[in-house]
Every structure is written in C-alpha cells, then in structure tokens.
Design an enzyme around this catalytic site. Structure first.
Site, PDB file in Angstrom:
ATOM      1  N   ASP A 172      44.384  49.662  38.858  1.00 57.49           N
ATOM      2  CA  ASP A 172      43.357  48.708  39.278  1.00 57.49           C
ATOM      3  C   ASP A 172      43.587  47.352  38.604  1.00 57.49           C
ATOM      4  O   ASP A 172      44.369  47.232  37.641  1.00 57.49           O
ATOM      5  CB  ASP A 172      41.983  49.286  38.881  1.00 57.49           C
ATOM      6  CG  ASP A 172      40.841  48.782  39.747  1.00 57.49           C
ATOM      7  OD1 ASP A 172      41.026  47.796  40.474  1.00 57.49           O
ATOM      8  OD2 ASP A 172      39.748  49.383  39.670  1.00 57.49           O
ATOM      9  N   ASP A 205      36.887  48.252  48.512  1.00 55.17           N
ATOM     10  CA  ASP A 205      35.785  48.982  47.894  1.00 55.17           C
ATOM     11  C   ASP A 205      34.711  49.314  48.917  1.00 55.17           C
ATOM     12  O   ASP A 205      33.815  50.104  48.639  1.00 55.17           O
ATOM     13  CB  ASP A 205      35.156  48.143  46.767  1.00 55.17           C
ATOM     14  CG  ASP A 205      35.851  48.392  45.437  1.00 55.17           C
ATOM     15  OD1 ASP A 205      36.650  49.336  45.352  1.00 55.17           O
ATOM     16  OD2 ASP A 205      35.599  47.624  44.493  1.00 55.17           O
TER      17      ASP A 205
HETATM   18  C1  DGJ Z   1      37.307  48.818  41.446  1.00 51.99           C
HETATM   19  C2  DGJ Z   1      37.931  49.822  42.359  1.00 51.99           C
HETATM   20  O1  DGJ Z   1      38.196  49.261  43.592  1.00 51.99           O
HETATM   21  C3  DGJ Z   1      37.008  51.025  42.477  1.00 51.99           C
HETATM   22  O2  DGJ Z   1      37.529  51.944  43.399  1.00 51.99           O
HETATM   23  C4  DGJ Z   1      36.863  51.639  41.117  1.00 51.99           C
HETATM   24  O3  DGJ Z   1      38.105  52.150  40.694  1.00 51.99           O
HETATM   25  C5  DGJ Z   1      36.337  50.622  40.133  1.00 51.99           C
HETATM   26  N1  DGJ Z   1      37.117  49.415  40.141  1.00 51.99           N
HETATM   27  C6  DGJ Z   1      36.313  51.181  38.743  1.00 51.99           C
HETATM   28  O4  DGJ Z   1      35.984  50.251  37.814  1.00 51.99           O
END
Ligand code: DGJ
Length: 749
Positions: free
Chosen positions: A471, A541
């Site tokens: 991430d 997301d």
């Molecule tokens: C952003 C990601 O896109 C989510 O899927 C998740 O992993 C969060 N960060 C966790 O902080």
C-alpha cells in the site's frame, strides 16, 4: 524485417501488418516525423512527404514542422520534447542525426521497468543517435516495434560527452506530431474512490494536459490518453493511445497550434524536475507505449491488455491463475486478534476462498492509523505467536496467507522514526504537512531502501507468506532529500520512484513465488510502471458495485482484467452506504481478480450458499474471466449511464460470459436487446443465465443460439412483462454464459 532504412531519402520505416511509423532525416540533419498510423506498403518510399506540402516541413519559424524530438529555441514554438540548460545558461538545442543501428529484440532501460520480448523475433529496435554539438549532448532515441502488435515503444537515453555538467529540465519519453486537430482527447481521471472515470473533450487551440505532481501517478489522472475521432466507437474509427510505464510525476499533454496541427507529449512531468547530467553520465527516460487503431478503441485496448499482461508483467504469477482472496480490512479494520482472523479464514475457506490476506494493523502498536508504520514486526497483543504463528494456523486450514505492508511510509509514533527521523521526507526548516498521520520515507536514499529490503525480506523469509499487498497512502509534500546537493533537488521525485522500483525489484527477485499486489489508497498508483513487479493492483477502495462499473470500465481502457483486483464487500457499502444485491456485487467483481472483503461469519445461510455458488462459478471460468478478451458492449459513461455491459471471450471464441448491469429499474419498459461481439458467427452456443430465474429474460435467453444471432440480433435484456419489471428492483445484474456446441468448422445449424 519490421524496420527498414532507405539510404537515399534517409527514411526509416517501422512497420508490421497493423501499423507504420515513418521518420526522415531532413536535409539539415534534424529528425523529422512523417507518419504514424495504419500500415503502409513495405516497398513504399515516403521521403517526398517531407517536401513541404504534407506536413509543411518547409521552414522553422513557427510553421508546423513535424519533428521527432522537438527542442526549444530554434524556431519551433510549440511545447518541446526536451529542454537542456547548458553551462552558459542557454537552452536552445538543435540535435542532428549522426547514426543509427537496428537490432533484434528490445533492450531494457537501466533502473526502470519496460516491456520486453521473449525471443529476438518478437520485436525489432531502432536506435537513433542525435548529437547537439554545442551542448556536448548525445541523445539516443530507442524505438521498438513488435512484429505482430500495433505498438511502438519509445524511450530516450542522454549522455554528456562534454566536460561540464548540463541540467536536463524536460525529457519527454515520446512526442508525436499529427497533421490535423480534429480529435477528441480521452483520459482517465477521478479521485480517491472514483478512480479512472472516462473524460472526453474536443481538442481546442492551445494546450490541454493531465498530469501528476504528487510523487505518484495518482488517483486524479492516469498516465494514459487516447486521441480519437468524434465518430470513433469501441468497434470502429481511428484512435491513438499513449501510455507511460512510470509510477511518479507525469505529464501527458496535447497542443493544437495555429495551423490546426497537433502535438502530443508524454513523460516525466517537467514541473519541478531537473536532472544534473555530469560529464560521462547518462540519464534514461521511462518508456512510452504508443498504439494506433483504425478499428475503434476496443482494438487499442486489446493491444494494451495483451502487451501489459504478457510482456510487461513478469514472473511466475504472470500467467498463473490468481487466487480468490478474503481480505479482513472491511471486516475488522484495526480491531482483531489471531483468533478472530482464524475465525474469518475458516468461514471463508468453507466457502471456497483460497487465500487469507491480513490487512493493516498487524504490526508495532498499530490500533489506528496514528502509529507504527515502519515497525514491521508483529503486534504481540494481537498476534501472540507472531505473523509466523497466525500464518501457519491459516495454512493449516488449507488456505494460503498474505500480508499488507506500506513500506514507503513511517509514523511519527514509531521506533523507526525514533531511530531515523531524518529518513522522513521533509524540508528541515519547515513543518511537515500532515497526511493520514504519516510521513513518507526518503526512497531516494540507498540506506533507506537497504533497510526496508532487510526488514521485509526477514518478514517474508520467516513466515509462510504467499502474497503481499503493498500500500501507499499519502502523497509527497515538502519534497527534499538531505542526501542531494541543492542543485540536485529537482531529481528528488524521480529518484524516489527509482528507489521504489529498486525495492520492488530486489524483493520480487528474492521471493519469486510471492504474488505482489500494488495499492495506493485503492487505485492511486494504478499504472504500467508497477505491473512488472505486481501483476495486479487494488483497483479502488470503493467496492460499491454501482461505482465499480465506472471504475472498472475506465480502467479497462488500458489495463487488463488480470491486473484489476475486485472484491465483493458487505452492505450497506462502506463507501457509499448503498445496498446492492449480493449477486450484483459478485457479477461486477467477476470481471476482475475476484476476492471478498467482508466477514463471512456475518452472512446468513442463504448468503453463505450464494457466496459458495459464486466462488464455484468463478473457479469454473477463472481463466476466461482473468485472461479472456474483454469486449466492452455498453458504457456507463454514455447516455444516462443506467446500463453497462461487457463480456469476456476465450481466444478461440468457444467460450464467453456476458455481464449486463442495470442501475435503476424503470417501469413499463419495452423489450430491449444487447448485441454481442467477438463470437464465432458460424458456431452455436449453449446459453445459460446466472443467477437462474424464471422471469421472461431468463427463459428467452436459455438454450442454443447461433453466434450470428447473438451478434446480429442479441440477447434479450429487458422484457415488457410488467411482473418481471416489478420484481426486478434496482441494481440488478445478469450473466450470460456461452459455450460453443461443436467446432466452428463442423457447424451445421
Ligand atoms: C488503503 C487500502 O486501499 C485499503 O484497502 C486498506 O488496505 C487500507 N489502506 C489500510 O490502511
């Protein structure tokens, strides 16, 4: 031979059955651009095109000269491909042709990802050496053409052959001059949770551009654009594609001049960029990938999909079926312990899931996003037997285990920050701008990358980890590295990305069996540059099925389905609050790399059965969903956007699945049909409908249908039965499964 050179007219012709790219060394030694488009005859001579009447190659004072790598200060007043500040401060540059060479295959770009070949016969490369004598600058432009793809790649390597340093202020990977401006610019733009929406605008006089200054390619714009004619559709008409294999600050710009000619350029964003090129030093640009189609945007997407899936992605996971994961993020957020994880994993295993992915919150003291990034050891309060312990328990269930990391970041409340506060990006005399309670590590520094490689290889080496979700949740502010002298601070952003690629390279080499998935707050760094390391990315997301239609449609213009992770999540959806049917959520996620992002223990019996059915449906067609040819049928960006349809077709056209989605139900509809594409017109297909139902649409489409009928008349997607329409409700989806009955050659309907 895809590349030929006519010595008399000094013309280069890169060609295959689909495209031609023609350049000519002009009388004064400048490299002129003559043509990029549909294939021209191999034997043809095109040198006369530079006589003046075609592209106005007559003088250099403001008239539309088509150049291969335009430079400023010598009479071309449009946006340049290259700006180099020389020791006396001047920037005029006039590179002239010196020599060329042609070789089989394609060369790699040091430190940067690029497309590749598996055999020399797959592509041919033309390397052209240009020299600007007063600046003591060698410019090598590399053009590669694949034998059977409508693709030309272009990158540039600079070398300082003088005894003083020069500053590169702009170094585009590709520029392209086109003789008219009757085009629309299509780009993929959006925001967090609504990435890569399709935007289209007519070209106007002046400049129109997209780009990023965030240190990452970004949620807002993607390093990709299409120029299309107004009448170009998915199936017909002209279109050019430009895509940049790069994950940092980029610029994609189109300029229309006073003569209605068009110049495109794509590359590292020159804003805030400079690179000091010392004597004997070299600098390489990222690779640009140019495509052309005269049969619509679908053909252009096909070219990018197969190239990026098969010759940009690499490693064992390139071709391997991707596992169906369960990710605990939306089920638990930071609130879990190992017993809870095992509970989720067990329930998911019983439904057919293959991999458990432990998301954020497993390390340091991480119970919220305020702490611990950088401390990549287990939070013992949550995982008393460490990552290894929970990973082994999950493996014992018959699942593989994956883990979330955010290596490029550090929390101010962390041991890493206590030990190395100076590793965080920032200007020492200024406060840090806040962003998600975290700072960015200075990936331009070798010791930071070395440290991360050490810590992460320890983690991956110790526990049975099969998958990594990498991430990156904030963009870069106060760009500055204390390791660089003042005159080199303009190199920071590019050096950051080079460091990130280096870490990815070292980890993927050390752990070739691990499947990496990239992520940046969802799809904030969904670009070609990461595909060689992480063949799939967390698309967004936003897991709401309705929102995902637009996100996945837009993403698919450039990126293959095998790169788009798509999860079924709980309702009401955590991003939109919308409640959509479980079947619709699955029918959208099937057109991606399927996963689940919910608590399977919270499902009722009927939902559990439905999820198990979804998983077995997907497994039976995994190859088709993940690697089939995606054909876009009905766009959520056209009309009122209420309907979307797409399909995936096997290479031999013997199998296909069609997805049709309707956002809002409408009363008193007439019957409507959806015409398919990409099938074998001579074949007969057994059609079945998912989910099964006894409404009129299901009944009307079930049975044996000819490929010709399916493509010319189509599937029934709405009936005029008032009862059907009353029962349908909003947010509906239906899949149509097509299996050819007998080999096309023996068809005897
Ligand atoms: C952003 C990601 O896109 C989510 O899927 C998740 O992993 C969060 N960060 C966790 O902080």
């Amino acid at each position: 031979m895809p590349i030929s050179y006519d010595d008399t007219s000094r013309t280069f012709h890169l060609r295959n059955e689909k495209i031609s790219y023609v350049m000519r060394v002009l009388e004064n030694g400048t490299l002129g651009h003559l043509y990029f488009g549909g294939s021209l005859a191999e034997s043809g001579s095109y040198g006369h095109l530079s006589g003046g009447e075609y592209l106005g190659l007559s003088n250099r004072l403001g008239e539309p000269i088509a150049l291969e790598y335009p430079t400023p200060g010598i009479g071309d007043f449009r946006v340049p491909g290259l700006i180099v500040e020389q020791p006396d401060g001047s920037t005029a540059l006039d590179p002239r042709f010196v020599s060329h060479r042609v070789f089989g295959g394609k060369s790699a770009i040091p430190g940067l990802p690029s497309t590749y070949v598996q055999g020399y016969e797959e592509a041919e490369t033309l390397e052209i050496l240009l020299v600007d004598t007063p600046a003591n600058l060698e410019i090598r432009v590399f053009f590669a053409i694949y034998a059977d793809r409508p693709v030309v790649t272009r990158s540039v390597r600079f070398r300082n052959v003088g005894s003083d340093a020069v500053q590169i202020r702009c170094a585009m990977s590709a520029t392209l001059d086109l003789p008219d401006s009757d085009w629309e610019m299509l780009h993929l733009s959006g925001a967090w949770a609504r990435e890569r929406h399709v935007r289209t605008r007519r070209l106007e006089a002046g400049s129109q551009a997209i780009g990023s200054l965030r240190g990452a390619s970004g949620h807002q714009h993607n390093p990709f654009l299409i120029l299309k004619r107004a009448q170009t559709t998915e199936e017909s008409g002209e279109a050019y594609g430009l895509s940049l294999v790069y994950s940092g600050n980029f610029l994609a710009e189109v300029e229309v001049d006073e003569f209605e000619t068009t110049r495109l350029r794509i590359g590292i964003n020159p804003e805030g960029f400079s690179w000091q090129l010392d004597p004997s030093a070299e600098f390489c640009t990222p690779e640009a990938v140019l495509t052309y189609s005269e049969s619509g945007i679908g053909t252009l997407s096909d070219a990018y999909h197969s190239l990026y899936r098969d010759r940009l992605a690499r490693g064992v996971w390139r071709d391997a079926p991707r596992p169906i994961v369960i990710n605990n993020w939306e089920a638990t957020y930071f609130d879990f312990d190992d017993a809870r994880l095992v509970e989720i994993a067990t329930a998911a295993r019983d439904l057919g899931v293959e991999m458990f992915v432990l998301d954020d919150g497993w390390f340091g003291q991480r119970d919220s996003d305020a702490t611990s990034l950088g401390d990549w050891t287990a939070n013992k309060a949550k995982l008393p037997s460490g990552v290894e312990g929970v990973a082994r328990r999950i493996e014992a269930l018959g699942l593989r285990f994956g883990i979330w990391i955010e290596p490029e970041m550090v929390s101010q409340r962390s041991q890493l920050f206590a030990d190395h506060a100076d590793w965080a990006v920032g200007v020492p005399s200024r406060p840090h701008t806040e962003g998600r309670n975290q700072l960015v590590l200075d990936m331009s520094r070798r010791e930071v990358v070395d440290h991360l490689f050490g810590v992460l290889s320890d983690l991956l080496g110790r526990a049975p980890i099969s998958y990594v979700k990498w991430d990156m949740n904030r963009n870069i502010t106060e760009p500055f590295s204390p390791s660089l002298p003042a005159r080199r601070q303009g190199e920071f952003f590019h050096r950051y990305i080079l460091g990130t690629y280096d870490l990815y390279e070292r980890l993927t080499r050390a752990f070739p069996q691990v499947l990496f998935e990239s992520c940046a707050g969802g799809g904030g760094r969904f670009d070609p540059g990461l595909l060689p390391f992480a063949p799939q990315a967390w698309t967004s997301d936003d897991t709401d099925a309705v929102e995902r239609l637009k996100i996945q449609w837009g993403t698919s213009l450039c990126y293959p389905v095998s790169s788009m992770a798509a999860h079924v999540s709980a309702v009401p959806n955590h991003q939109t609050g919308r409640t959509t049917p479980l079947a619709t959520r699955a029918a959208v996620a099937f057109f991606g790399v399927l996963g689940y992002e919910l608590d399977p223990g919270a499902l009722n019996d009927e939902e559990r059965k439905a999820v198990a059915d979804q998983i077995s449906y997907y497994k039976a067609r995994r190859e088709l969903f993940q690697r089939g040819r995606l054909v876009r049928l009905r766009s959520p960006f056209e009309g009122d956007g209420n309907e979307t349809a797409w399909m995936t077709v096997s290479d031999d056209s013997r199998r296909a699945v069609v997805g049709h989605y309707r956002v809002l139900n409408r009363p008193h509809r007439g019957p409507a049909r959806l015409r398919l594409r990409g099938l074998d017109a001579k074949a007969t297909y057994r059609v079945s409908v998912w989910p099964t139902g006894d409404d009129r649409v299901s009944k009307a489409n079930t049975g044996i249908r000819g490929g010709d009928e399916l493509m010319r008349i189509g599937l029934l997607i709405a009936s005029d039965d008032p009862l059907d329409s009353r029962l349908a409700g909003d947010f509906t989806a239906r899949l149509f499964d097509l299996v050819a009955e007998e080999p096309a050659s023996q068809s005897s309907r």
